[in-house]
Design an enzyme around this catalytic site. Structure first.
Site, PDB file in Angstrom:
ATOM      1  N   ASP A  36      -3.641 -34.229  14.486  1.00  0.00           N
ATOM      2  CA  ASP A  36      -4.686 -35.156  14.083  1.00  0.00           C
ATOM      3  C   ASP A  36      -4.061 -36.349  13.366  1.00  0.00           C
ATOM      4  O   ASP A  36      -3.034 -36.218  12.712  1.00  0.00           O
ATOM      5  CB  ASP A  36      -5.666 -34.477  13.113  1.00  0.00           C
ATOM      6  CG  ASP A  36      -6.599 -33.507  13.819  1.00  0.00           C
ATOM      7  OD1 ASP A  36      -6.673 -33.550  15.058  1.00  0.00           O
ATOM      8  OD2 ASP A  36      -7.255 -32.723  13.115  1.00  0.00           O
ATOM      9  N   TYR A  58       0.794  -1.223   0.000  1.00  0.00           N
ATOM     10  CA  TYR A  58       0.000   0.000   0.000  1.00  0.00           C
ATOM     11  C   TYR A  58       0.829   1.275   0.000  1.00  0.00           C
ATOM     12  O   TYR A  58       0.318   2.350  -0.279  1.00  0.00           O
ATOM     13  CB  TYR A  58      -0.969   0.018   1.183  1.00  0.00           C
ATOM     14  CG  TYR A  58      -2.348  -0.437   0.792  1.00  0.00           C
ATOM     15  CD1 TYR A  58      -3.125   0.322  -0.079  1.00  0.00           C
ATOM     16  CD2 TYR A  58      -2.869  -1.619   1.265  1.00  0.00           C
ATOM     17  CE1 TYR A  58      -4.379  -0.088  -0.454  1.00  0.00           C
ATOM     18  CE2 TYR A  58      -4.127  -2.039   0.895  1.00  0.00           C
ATOM     19  CZ  TYR A  58      -4.885  -1.261   0.037  1.00  0.00           C
ATOM     20  OH  TYR A  58      -6.133  -1.668  -0.336  1.00  0.00           O
ATOM     21  N   GLU A  85      -1.545 -29.157  17.225  1.00  0.00           N
ATOM     22  CA  GLU A  85      -2.140 -28.670  15.975  1.00  0.00           C
ATOM     23  C   GLU A  85      -3.328 -27.766  16.232  1.00  0.00           C
ATOM     24  O   GLU A  85      -3.490 -26.753  15.573  1.00  0.00           O
ATOM     25  CB  GLU A  85      -2.573 -29.870  15.106  1.00  0.00           C
ATOM     26  CG  GLU A  85      -3.295 -29.448  13.821  1.00  0.00           C
ATOM     27  CD  GLU A  85      -3.763 -30.629  12.972  1.00  0.00           C
ATOM     28  OE1 GLU A  85      -3.277 -31.751  13.194  1.00  0.00           O
ATOM     29  OE2 GLU A  85      -4.605 -30.414  12.089  1.00  0.00           O
TER      30      GLU A  85
END
Lengths: 418, 418
Positions: free
Chosen positions: B299, B161, B247
């Site tokens: 997981d 920007y 996680e």
């Protein structure tokens, strides 16, 4: 190395403009005059935690309240006592569950938020259409009882996994959980089921979190993660004059690194986009305890306003809990559509609105919380007719620290919020 | 209310099983015997911060290093000096930019990570194909110079920007920023351009962040947000025996609320899913400073392993900075495919793998970091052949606190990591 390295280079045109604007900024005390006035007004206002009971409503309405673990245990046990007696009478059992359907929702202008009307629906066990839901409800009541006994908090996902065989799909346990909150008349966080955290906070604020003393002025540049279980937050203390609610992580980082709160005593909070339940509860708790104004810094686009609406009005889905989740009187500090011209934001930093943006903008224009404020309507009309939007970061075009050193001080100095 | 409420109810079958497992857990000191052994081994290992220079490689390779603001300023000025002299000689100017293309990437088994080979490409200003890139490069060098002079940090979005007119698209400034990091031979964070933060940390850890003393044992249940600019983290101290890399947010919350680190001295860290750059830098910095093992709880699915691979090997895109971003020797504690049977995870908590899951699993099986460890290969083969996956939360089927009170202590006690 903490000392700035002293090498000089000539300023660009944009930076010269920023320097000129910077010279308009008076001392911190003078900048804060308008904020102090606003604070005084808010102190004198009646508490926003106005309940339904205080109103003399023509029809019965329902709202949930925060309850402690002991009270929730009592509610669960009372409910199960009713069930057990009914079974012993040979009548089977049924739950009388408040309806959360749109038809049972009501916008109360007196409270400036949505509440539930009093219609309920029967959930008998001995009916093929409601049997499973009655079982789910019983199981969730049992699990909530366990959580409150053990005084631990879990997520909705954890709750689902405690009995996958039964619930089969998380959508089932989630819906029943909201039913149970309404049924017991308490907030979802009172049930010790919490949302995952996303928000961070820094600034002039100390509080205790699960007993630990947290000093948000000594949280470096990363800030303190807002806890998922806001009921563990106690002992809130602050000498801040206002709360600065920031939509974006990047703006939060700039203000935290520049220690904006040292010059302008405030608490800076962001939920990094769409606010999660924990951040909304935390903001409301700060607002209620400290009774200082909340000034919002969001992108100048319909999405920025939608985020404000979630903080202020809540979401339809959680309307039964709007009294604890919402902070109605947030002031819109910036970036407002009228700021783009006022601060000469370069054309290249203004982005064209998509058709979807314009549709969202027009829908927002119809909403009560915009309509309630003529100045908001005017700003939104400017946005829609000009068809341009801009991010907070567009201010970086005048230099990286324009936000913290020029834009915000000027806004505060002029009391330029609506 | 912090006292547990004492009401009794009979235990379910699953809870009885959990109680039986719990009885196997010895004292904390005995549980930690294997972890202590692992710590000793790691202390004796050579530092993982092994550089390219230490290796006698047949071909030249390139890696970036962390540099302080003064050193980056020197590099930028040296580069611009070359450009200016070239222009004054009437030869125009050109940058010699290291290639970050796949063909220039090399997996080094000695370092167990991907580095860049030494091919570069010319970026002359006086060529239609590279003119714009040469201008972008000059502008980014100037912006980096400004950041290092002012000693402030910004995001990639802020950088874009500051000159939207020039860059037009953030993809342009992002790519040039990585080029400039390679070109100057320093990490992207040395350029004072940082990623947004996502990670949180709690446990036996104190450090200074921008001067503020942060005690992660006194961070309540929400934890401390990991700062975006890891170079502001100094003075890391800890009596932890290991780092527990988690996680998911929900598991982090469980462990933080149960103050798992009080019984088993550790530091608990999560990036809430796919790790961001700041969390990876922070983990690596902890690992290098404290020299304690990192145990991962993810997981039991291909996505969990992919997350591990990002922590361990990094992403292709940032391979020029793999030496600072990666933590190679993470141990896979759980949830492992073989755990599902071992801990009798109910069938209903095991989810069928999708075709995409299985394809991802098979692709992972080919990857160096899996192949390097025969036990990982075995586990992944179990996952692929059984076609089932499970989340960490599946452990909740034995009770909400099974993870913190049974599963993890048992895993640690048995030294069951690979």
């Amino acid at each position: 190395m903490s000392k700035a390295i002293s090498k000089k280079r000539p300023l660009t045109t944009d930076e010269k403009a920023a320097e000129a604007a910077k010279r308009q900024i008076k001392s911190a005390e003078e900048v804060l005059v308008h904020v102090r006035k606003l604070s005084k007004l808010i102190e004198r206002e009646p508490r926003i935690a106005k309940g339904l009971a205080a109103l003399d409503l023509p029809q019965a309405c329902r709202e949930v309240v925060d309850k402690d673990a002991g009270a929730v245990l009592d509610e669960v046990e009372a409910a199960i006592y009713v069930v057990a007696s009914s079974i012993l009478r040979g009548e089977g059992f049924s739950y009388d569950i408040p309806s959360r359907a749109k038809g049972n929702q009501l916008y109360l202008p007196e409270l400036d938020r949505i509440v539930l009307k009093d219609s309920t629906s029967q959930r008998p066990f001995a009916s093929t259409s409601t049997c499973r839901k009655a079982v789910f409800t019983t199981r969730v009541l049992g699990l909530v009882h366990e959580l409150c006994m053990k005084q631990i908090h879990v997520t909705k996902r954890d709750l689902f996994y405690t009995d996958v065989k039964l619930f089969e799909d998380q959508g089932n346990s989630d819906a029943i959980l909201d039913d149970v909150a309404c049924f017991l008349g308490c907030t979802r966080s009172s049930l010790h089921v919490v949302a995952s955290e996303k928000g961070v906070v820094v600034g002039r604020l100390t509080y205790r979190e699960d007993g630990d003393l947290i000093d948000c002025q000594r949280m470096g540049v990363g800030g303190k993660a807002i806890p998922p279980n806001v009921d563990k937050v106690t002992d809130i203390q602050s000498d801040a004059l206002f709360i600065l609610l920031v939509e974006k992580d990047a703006a939060f980082m700039r203000l935290a690194e520049d220690r904006f709160y040292n010059t302008y005593p405030c608490i800076i909070l962001t939920a990094k986009g769409q606010p999660d339940v924990a951040s909304r509860l935390f903001l409301r708790k700060l607002r209620d305890t400290l009774r200082i104004p909340v000034l919002a810094l969001v992108d100048s686009d319909p999405y920025g306003l939608k985020i404000l609406s979630v903080y202020m009005k809540g979401s339809m889905n959680m309307s039964y809990d709007s009294s604890n989740l919402t902070t109605p009187d947030i002031k819109w500090l910036g970036v407002r559509p009228s700021d783009l011209d006022r601060f000469n934001i370069p054309q290249q930093c203004r982005l064209p609105m998509t058709d979807e943006d314009i549709r969202t903008g027009k829908r927002l224009l119809e909403e009560d919380f915009i309509q309630a404020n003529a100045e908001w309507v005017k700003e939104l009309e400017i946005m829609i007719s000009s068809k341009v939007k801009a991010e907070i970061q567009a201010l970086s075009s005048f230099g990286f620290q324009y936000l913290s050193q020029v834009y915000l001080p000027l806004k505060l100095q002029e009391g330029d919020w609506i």
